[in-house]
Design an enzyme around this catalytic site. Structure first.
Site, PDB file in Angstrom:
ATOM      1  N   THR A 136      10.909  -7.861 -10.956  1.00  0.00           N
ATOM      2  CA  THR A 136      10.149  -9.039 -11.354  1.00  0.00           C
ATOM      3  C   THR A 136       8.906  -9.183 -10.487  1.00  0.00           C
ATOM      4  OG1 THR A 136      12.193 -10.144 -12.025  1.00  0.00           O
ATOM      5  CG2 THR A 136      10.262 -11.537 -11.667  1.00  0.00           C
ATOM      6  N   CYS A 167       3.000   1.912  10.363  1.00  0.00           N
ATOM      7  CA  CYS A 167       4.043   2.646   9.645  1.00  0.00           C
ATOM      8  C   CYS A 167       4.631   3.782  10.479  1.00  0.00           C
ATOM      9  CB  CYS A 167       3.477   3.208   8.342  1.00  0.00           C
ATOM     10  SG  CYS A 167       2.980   1.932   7.168  1.00  0.00           S
ATOM     11  N   GLY A 192       0.794  -1.220   0.000  1.00  0.00           N
ATOM     12  CA  GLY A 192       0.000   0.000   0.000  1.00  0.00           C
ATOM     13  C   GLY A 192       0.826   1.270   0.000  1.00  0.00           C
TER      14      GLY A 192
END
Length: 386
Positions: A235, A325, A69
């Site tokens: 990737t 966070c 996110g």
């Protein structure tokens, strides 16, 4: 352990785990490789892209997979601002955004952009008219979150989107906490870009997605990037993407019923809290139409949130003191300060957030543990401050 920190991370669904394991074993090729093994992996990625797009009412071509996110927010904002750059350098956001957005806009100010920081009311909600007043001829983008992960307040995003559309301003929205909890239909919602996260809906960590409405101009963060049409380097995590899509489908299909169940649990918690011996203040919007059903923001009066969290952990209950966070910051939680709370009041903040394993019995047990922690704290001669 009673787990009440679903807004930070959710356990993977059995569906997601099964899909992840199968894809990791059988479809290990790089999806941009041109041999059959790579093509098989690419087909799964495209099927997952189509699934996510369908679940949000968007177009497959607008979905870009990311590493979560926070990265979704950063990449969406940077790519769109670069694409709109010649139109101006004025940006709009709120003072209550997730740290990934808040810190990004702080960085843009240091780079010379001008940012209008829109205030919120006592419930953490934006007045759309203040956004209308903030828009200028050189405004190129606004970023307004849909649902706040700390206090649970939902923003009037449809009204904000209408205002931005009228002014030809691109609107991005962090929808990580809303996806799978409230209806999210971009065929009807006037938003140009959103970010969502796998870890909030029972998928693996380290996977997210950005949706940018086809037709909105953006440029790669780094020129020459080839993955995801140039949107992100690296990737792709094919098993993670497939598990994300599977869990998203599982979650959205059950979201209406589950949202009602979570709202009932939230109401039960509020009722039980009102009966506690020691006062606990409730933060966020009181109207169910304007708050997330799984988030309950609290302030145990007189006790620091970090102490409450550690005591609850000792008693076998996992809660948080806000966004994961922001862990490690010593300053009072920004969300509380934005709402006008004093430093001491802000430091009292704790968050309970509910999910699949939360039921009435476990919630009532957790609230009894909270009362035990409060009683222990108030009976101490030395009130511990961390």
């Amino acid at each position: 352990m009673i787990y009440l920190d679903y807004a930070a991370a959710t356990p993977m669904t059995e569906t997601a785990l099964d899909v992840y394991t199968k894809v990791a074993r059988e479809f290990f090729g790089n999806p941009i490789s041109l041999h059959n093994t790579g093509t098989a992996a690419a087909e799964l990625v495209e099927a997952s892209r189509a699934m996510i797009a369908r679940l949000i009412g968007g177009e497959k071509e607008g979905i870009y997979f990311t590493g979560g996110g926070s990265e979704s927010n950063e990449l969406a904002l940077e790519s769109i601002i670069k694409g709109q750059g010649k139109k101006g350098s004025h940006l709009i956001t709120t003072v209550l955004e997730h740290s990934s957005v808040y810190n990004y806009f702080r960085e843009k100010e240091r780079q010379g952009f001008e940012v209008a920081w829109i205030p919120v009311n006592e419930y953490g909600q934006v007045n759309p008219e203040e956004i209308r007043e903030a828009i200028r001829e050189d405004t190129i983008l606004a970023s307004i979150h849909y649902g706040n992960g700390e206090i649970g307040t939902i923003q009037p995003l449809e009204a904000i989107g209408d205002i931005c559309r009228e002014a030809d301003v691109v609107l991005h929205s962090d929808c990580a906490q809303v996806f799978g909890k409230k209806p999210l239909n971009l065929a009807e919602l006037p938003v140009d870009s959103i970010s969502i996260s796998s870890s909030k809906i029972g998928g693996p960590k380290g996977i997210g997605a950005v949706y940018i409405r086809p037709g909105v101009r953006w440029l790669p963060k780094i020129e020459g990037t080839t993955h995801e049409s140039g949107f992100r380097a690296g990737t792709l995590d094919v098993p993670g993407i497939c598990a994300f899509a599977a869990s998203a489908k599982w979650t959205v299909e059950r979201s209406l019923e589950e949202s009602v169940r979570l709202e009932n649990l939230r109401n039960l918690a509020i009722h039980e809290l009102q009966r506690l011996t020691h006062k606990v203040a409730i933060e966020g919007h009181p109207d169910p139409a304007w708050h997330l059903p799984h988030v309950l923001a609290l302030r145990p009066i007189g006790m620091e949130g970090q102490y409450a969290m550690l005591e609850m952990n000792r008693l076998g209950v996992a809660i948080s003191t806000g966004s994961a966070c922001l862990v490690g910051q010593s300053a009072p939680p920004r969300a509380m300060k934005v709402l006008g709370r004093s430093d001491m009041e802000a430091k009292e903040f704790i968050r309970l957030s509910f999910g699949r394993s939360t039921d009435e019995q476990s919630l009532e047990t957790a609230l009894l543990k909270l009362e035990e922690a409060l009683v222990t704290f108030y009976n101490r001669k030395d009130k511990v401050r961390i």
